[in-house]
Design an enzyme around this catalytic site. Structure first.
Site, PDB file in Angstrom:
ATOM      1  N   GLY A 214      60.481  63.070 -15.795  1.00 33.13           N
ATOM      2  CA  GLY A 214      61.547  63.866 -15.184  1.00 33.13           C
ATOM      3  C   GLY A 214      60.990  65.077 -14.463  1.00 33.13           C
ATOM      4  O   GLY A 214      59.787  65.211 -14.227  1.00 33.13           O
ATOM      5  N   ILE A 215      61.900  65.986 -14.174  1.00 29.24           N
ATOM      6  CA  ILE A 215      61.572  67.131 -13.333  1.00 29.24           C
ATOM      7  C   ILE A 215      61.217  68.329 -14.230  1.00 29.24           C
ATOM      8  O   ILE A 215      61.710  68.419 -15.345  1.00 29.24           O
ATOM      9  CB  ILE A 215      62.797  67.396 -12.415  1.00 29.24           C
ATOM     10  N   GLY A 216      60.346  69.239 -13.769  1.00 30.85           N
ATOM     11  CA  GLY A 216      59.992  70.426 -14.555  1.00 30.85           C
ATOM     12  C   GLY A 216      58.544  70.371 -15.022  1.00 30.85           C
ATOM     13  O   GLY A 216      57.808  69.428 -14.735  1.00 30.85           O
ATOM     14  N   ALA A 217      58.137  71.411 -15.752  1.00 30.68           N
ATOM     15  CA  ALA A 217      56.727  71.574 -16.150  1.00 30.68           C
ATOM     16  C   ALA A 217      56.312  70.596 -17.242  1.00 30.68           C
ATOM     17  O   ALA A 217      55.156  70.190 -17.322  1.00 30.68           O
ATOM     18  CB  ALA A 217      56.501  73.001 -16.637  1.00 30.68           C
ATOM     19  N   ILE A 218      57.252  70.211 -18.107  1.00 37.50           N
ATOM     20  CA  ILE A 218      56.885  69.435 -19.295  1.00 37.50           C
ATOM     21  C   ILE A 218      56.298  68.065 -18.936  1.00 37.50           C
ATOM     22  O   ILE A 218      55.257  67.680 -19.479  1.00 37.50           O
ATOM     23  CB  ILE A 218      58.104  69.299 -20.252  1.00 37.50           C
ATOM     24  N   GLU A 237      62.196  57.976 -11.231  1.00 36.46           N
ATOM     25  CA  GLU A 237      62.968  58.525 -10.114  1.00 36.46           C
ATOM     26  C   GLU A 237      62.040  59.326  -9.200  1.00 36.46           C
ATOM     27  O   GLU A 237      62.073  59.206  -7.987  1.00 36.46           O
ATOM     28  CB  GLU A 237      64.055  59.427 -10.678  1.00 36.46           C
ATOM     29  N   GLY A 335      68.615  61.518 -12.927  1.00 39.96           N
ATOM     30  CA  GLY A 335      68.536  60.170 -13.497  1.00 39.96           C
ATOM     31  C   GLY A 335      68.347  60.189 -15.003  1.00 39.96           C
ATOM     32  O   GLY A 335      68.023  59.149 -15.587  1.00 39.96           O
TER      33      GLY A 335
HETATM   34  N1  COA Z   1      69.379  79.637 -22.494  1.00 38.26           N
HETATM   35  C1  COA Z   1      69.065  80.576 -21.562  1.00 38.26           C
HETATM   36  N2  COA Z   1      68.092  80.406 -20.634  1.00 38.26           N
HETATM   37  C2  COA Z   1      67.434  79.255 -20.639  1.00 38.26           C
HETATM   38  C3  COA Z   1      67.711  78.226 -21.570  1.00 38.26           C
HETATM   39  C4  COA Z   1      68.714  78.472 -22.533  1.00 38.26           C
HETATM   40  N3  COA Z   1      69.011  77.566 -23.447  1.00 38.26           N
HETATM   41  N4  COA Z   1      66.884  77.195 -21.343  1.00 38.26           N
HETATM   42  C5  COA Z   1      66.126  77.534 -20.299  1.00 38.26           C
HETATM   43  N5  COA Z   1      66.449  78.770 -19.889  1.00 38.26           N
HETATM   44  C6  COA Z   1      65.827  79.502 -18.774  1.00 38.26           C
HETATM   45  C7  COA Z   1      64.321  79.526 -18.951  1.00 38.26           C
HETATM   46  O1  COA Z   1      63.881  80.637 -19.726  1.00 38.26           O
HETATM   47  C8  COA Z   1      63.847  79.591 -17.514  1.00 38.26           C
HETATM   48  O2  COA Z   1      64.016  80.926 -17.046  1.00 38.26           O
HETATM   49  P1  COA Z   1      62.850  81.652 -16.214  1.00 38.26           P
HETATM   50  O3  COA Z   1      62.736  80.814 -14.974  1.00 38.26           O
HETATM   51  O4  COA Z   1      63.405  83.009 -15.994  1.00 38.26           O
HETATM   52  O5  COA Z   1      61.640  81.582 -17.073  1.00 38.26           O
HETATM   53  C9  COA Z   1      64.880  78.744 -16.774  1.00 38.26           C
HETATM   54  O6  COA Z   1      66.054  78.761 -17.584  1.00 38.26           O
HETATM   55  C10 COA Z   1      64.419  77.307 -16.529  1.00 38.26           C
HETATM   56  O7  COA Z   1      64.088  76.687 -17.744  1.00 38.26           O
HETATM   57  P2  COA Z   1      62.881  75.650 -17.839  1.00 38.26           P
HETATM   58  O8  COA Z   1      63.035  74.920 -19.109  1.00 38.26           O
HETATM   59  O9  COA Z   1      61.595  76.330 -17.574  1.00 38.26           O
HETATM   60  O10 COA Z   1      63.184  74.700 -16.616  1.00 38.26           O
HETATM   61  P3  COA Z   1      62.348  73.521 -15.997  1.00 38.26           P
HETATM   62  O11 COA Z   1      61.959  73.902 -14.632  1.00 38.26           O
HETATM   63  O12 COA Z   1      61.259  73.033 -16.906  1.00 38.26           O
HETATM   64  O13 COA Z   1      63.460  72.392 -15.852  1.00 38.26           O
HETATM   65  C11 COA Z   1      65.454  71.285 -16.624  1.00 38.26           C
HETATM   66  C12 COA Z   1      64.121  71.919 -17.024  1.00 38.26           C
HETATM   67  C13 COA Z   1      66.091  70.804 -17.900  1.00 38.26           C
HETATM   68  C14 COA Z   1      66.346  72.289 -15.917  1.00 38.26           C
HETATM   69  C15 COA Z   1      65.159  70.089 -15.691  1.00 38.26           C
HETATM   70  O14 COA Z   1      64.295  69.199 -16.353  1.00 38.26           O
HETATM   71  C16 COA Z   1      66.431  69.355 -15.297  1.00 38.26           C
HETATM   72  O15 COA Z   1      67.113  69.748 -14.396  1.00 38.26           O
HETATM   73  N6  COA Z   1      66.771  68.251 -16.019  1.00 38.26           N
HETATM   74  C17 COA Z   1      67.967  67.460 -15.761  1.00 38.26           C
HETATM   75  C18 COA Z   1      67.721  66.374 -14.766  1.00 38.26           C
HETATM   76  C19 COA Z   1      66.718  65.370 -15.223  1.00 38.26           C
HETATM   77  O16 COA Z   1      66.275  65.321 -16.342  1.00 38.26           O
HETATM   78  N7  COA Z   1      66.341  64.496 -14.333  1.00 38.26           N
HETATM   79  C20 COA Z   1      65.405  63.455 -14.700  1.00 38.26           C
HETATM   80  C21 COA Z   1      65.070  62.566 -13.625  1.00 38.26           C
HETATM   81  S1  COA Z   1      64.173  63.421 -12.333  1.00 38.26           S
END
Ligand code: COA
Length: 438
Positions: A214-218, A237, A335
């Site tokens: 998926g999307i993001g750092a993890i 995706e 996705g």
């Molecule tokens: N409460 C408050 N703030 C929160 C939070 C929570 N529960 N969870 C995350 N945050 C904040 C983080 O601290 C971070 O803030 P910063 O940028 O100021 O440090 C920000 O929100 C982003 O969080 P992070 O976990 O670093 O985001 P990411 O870039 O790793 O993306 C998702 C994670 C979940 C947003 C992303 O994976 C996503 O959109 N997923 C849904 C879609 C998907 O899974 N698609 C898959 C097919 S591509």
């Protein structure tokens, strides 16, 4: 007519092409690194000439000039996936978000999403007059089929990709030859926490697995922990530089894939120029429309399918909020659910949600007694399978509510376990003994 004559007739300047966009119409724009930068800029420069033009986009990388304040009131935006720049425009009510799975977008285009004009970025035509959709295939064919007017920017810097990516010069109305750098996705810096999450996920990945990331750092952290695995495949995706690195090392070779053997299948990519050069004329990578790639029935044809996605928070029942922080729309479902369902249907499949145990510099636990008011559940407690943090792995599928709560507390950040245990004892009317109360 010879395609070259047709091509010459259709070559336009951006200022000429936008004359075919009219007030009250809806424009469907290309996605992510394949967004049509010249038309976006030209529309923004001439925004005063437009009223009530609806623009559909999904993820936008970098700066989108149509989101600038001078365009407010001239363009409205609609999207089912927000990123840093579009979040603001939606919060200012210059547009709106609609919840929808990414895989459903092609079928919605021309129906729920009107499509008067389609604007995409492609390669220049090949010897037969076919242009490749390059780094984003996703909903392009659907929009090009549905639109009354089709505009393409034929960018010399767009990689020529394979799969179902070809559109012919005869299908379009305006062709804008150009050469500009594609938008790039900065690569995340990974710390100890991310690498620990990666190692925990890697413990669930057997040799010969097919991965979705998926999307993001993890997801990138997970890839860095897979260098000792063998014969991995990709059906995803999207992907970024981490997949390229493992393909170059031969760890990802698709040899044991049960669908599209030997090919990395994807609908769009975002990364650095090195990634874009890697996919250029690379027959090991196939781009297909998102309704195919993200279909759970197609995903399930991959034995040992493993989906790895991220989320924002999860409650003690295993309800996963991936796209909202409370009432605030942060991204979209993309996705995620389709891959979780596809992986769950696949022979020996696993669906992983991986996240840091805390957010906001360690001040907030992502494992919560309750999701906050207004949060949207992206992955329901009925679909959830594995949750992974830097503290370990919780398998929730088939587990009772009490077992789920225990397993989640055990992978929560230690600073927040007392708060979670308090809720556990209240809810299940028993003292916390770690695992094994029931
Ligand atoms: N409460 C408050 N703030 C929160 C939070 C929570 N529960 N969870 C995350 N945050 C904040 C983080 O601290 C971070 O803030 P910063 O940028 O100021 O440090 C920000 O929100 C982003 O969080 P992070 O976990 O670093 O985001 P990411 O870039 O790793 O993306 C998702 C994670 C979940 C947003 C992303 O994976 C996503 O959109 N997923 C849904 C879609 C998907 O899974 N698609 C898959 C097919 S591509």
């Amino acid at each position: 007519m010879n395609w070259k004559e047709d091509y010459r007739r259709k070559v336009s300047k951006p200022t000429e092409a936008i004359k075919d966009i009219h007030d009250g119409q809806c424009v469907v724009m290309g996605h992510a690194a394949a967004a049509p930068r010249l038309i976006q800029q030209t529309l923004a420069d001439h925004c005063e000439d437009y009223n009530d033009v609806l623009i559909f986009h999904m993820t936008t990388l970098g700066d989108n000039p149509c989101y600038k304040p001078q365009c407010y009131g001239h363009f409205r935006h609609v999207s089912n996936f927000l990123s840093a720049n579009s979040r603001e425009v939606i919060e200012r009510r210059e547009g709106d978000f609609f919840p929808a799975y990414f895989k459903d977008v092609p079928a919605m285009i021309g129906n729920d999403i009107p499509c008067d004009v389609a604007v995409f970025q492609t390669t220049p035509p090949n010897a037969e007059g076919y242009c490749s959709l390059g780094v984003s295939c996703d909903y392009a064919h659907a929009a090009i089929r549905a639109a009354k007017t089709v505009i393409i920017e034929t960018n010399e810097m767009m990689p020529y990709t394979h799969g179902d990516t070809m559109i012919h010069v005869s299908q379009v109305d305006h062709i804008i030859p150009c050469a500009y750098r594609l938008q790039e996705l900065a690569q995340p810096t990974l710390g100890e926490v991310e690498l620990a999450i990666g190692r925990n996920c890697a413990s669930l990945v057997a040799d010969g697995s097919t991965l979705q990331l998926g999307i993001g750092a993890i997801p990138d952290a997970v890839l860095q922990s897979l260098t000792e695995k063998n014969d991995l495949g990709i059906h995803s995706e999207m992907f970024s530089n981490g997949v390229m690195d493992l393909m170059k090392k031969g760890v990802i070779n698709g040899r044991r894939k049960t669908l599209h053997r030997g090919k990395a299948v994807v609908t769009f990519i975002m990364g650095t120029r090195e990634l874009y050069d890697f996919v250029d004329d690379n027959h090991d990578v196939e781009f297909h429309p998102v309704d195919y790639v993200n279909s759970p029935l197609i995903i399930a044809k991959n034995d040992r399918m493993i989906s790895i996605n991220s989320c924002l928070e999860v409650d003690l029942q295993g309800q996963v909020a991936s796209e909202t922080i409370g009432i605030r729309q942060y991204s979209g479902v993309g996705g995620q659910v389709d891959f979780i369902r596809g992986a769950s249907l696949a022979r020996e499949g696993k669906a992983i949600i991986a996240m840091r145990s805390t957010a906001a510099k360690g001040t907030i636990s992502r494992i919560k007694p309750f999701l906050p008011q207004g949060a949207a559940v992206s992955t329901s407690r009925n679909d959830v399978d594995y949750i992974v943090t830097e503290y370990g792995v919780a398998r929730l599928k088939g587990r009772t509510l009490q077992h789920r709560a225990e397993d989640l507390i055990n992978i929560a950040h230690p600073n927040f376990r007392p708060m979670l245990i308090e809720e556990y004892e209240r809810r299940f009317k028993c003292k916390w003994k770690g695992n094994g109360n029931v």
